[in-house]
Every structure is written in structure tokens, then in C-alpha cells.
Design a protein around this motif. Sequence first.
Motif: not given
Length: 174
Positions: A106-120
Motif C-alpha cells: 500500500m505504501t509503495l502504491a501511494c509512493n508510485t502515485f505521488l511520483d507518477d502524478s508529479e512526473a505526468d
Amino acid sequence: MTLWTTLVTVAVGAFLGSGAAFAANLLAARIQARGTEESALNELVHEIHFRRVLRRRVPRESPRAEAIDPAWERSRHSIASLRGEIRSARRATVPRSRALPTLDGMTLACNTFLDDSEADPALYELHLMQLQARLNASVRVLARGYDGVDDLEPGNAVLGPTIDDLVVPGASLG
């Protein structure tokens, strides 16, 4: 009975009694820790369920979301906050808990969202839907693994109906 026999009997009885008390105390502490863990996991599932940002939607492209779409920043803030809630639930687990890999996911999924939404930023709603799907799968794993954890879909909480004739205080009744 001799004095030595009585002394040995009393000593063995005291030793066995204190050992049984120690074991009962250890068992009670373990049961309480498991209950605390289950409660924290259920609280986390409910918190995820009430996150409106995770409500299912049809993703749309949002050009320049970081500049003109206030929902972009609110969603990022909400998910960063949710990551903290997951961390709190992890702290409430027992050592080597079977929930830890799911909480890590779950933490990894949140981190992925934060990274992806900032990148794109233009595709942040798509990233939110991917996060919702990942969290939904994690919630199902927790609900299957613990009797006291509800299986609630992320972002799917709804309010009950309102009172139709409710008047805003101070408003004219006329």
C-alpha cells in the motif's frame, strides 16, 4: 513426609504455578496485541473507504493540472496523508505480522502515485484509478486474512439521505 519432601513439593509447586502465571500473562498480551493490530487495520480500511479522492471515475486528461487543476494538489495531499495512516497502522502491528507485506504494498502504491502524478500531472486521474485498484486489492487481502477487518472499496463511502425540509438557520421562511 519428611521436611525435604515437603520443601521440594512446595518449591516445584511454586515454580510450576509461577510458570503457568507467566505463560497466561504472555498469552493474554499476545491476544491483546493481535486485537490492537486487527483494530488498526480495520481503521485503515475505513479511512481508505472514506477517501473521496479514491472514488471510481472515468479518468480524463488534465493538461497543466499542476497549474490550473486544484484537485491535482488536493489529491496529492490526500494520498500523502494516507501514506501516513498506513505508517501508523504498520506501527500497530505485531512483529513479523502477516499484514506487513500488504501494508508495504500500500505504501509503495501511494509512493508510485505521488511520483507518477508529479512526473505526468496531465494523467493524474489515471494514476489515481491505478492507485484505487491497487488499494482495493490490498484491502481484500487484509479482509480475507483478519475476521475483524471489513472489505470496503476505497473511496466508495456515501452519505445517507438528507432531511428534505431542513432550513438553513437565519434564512427566511417566507
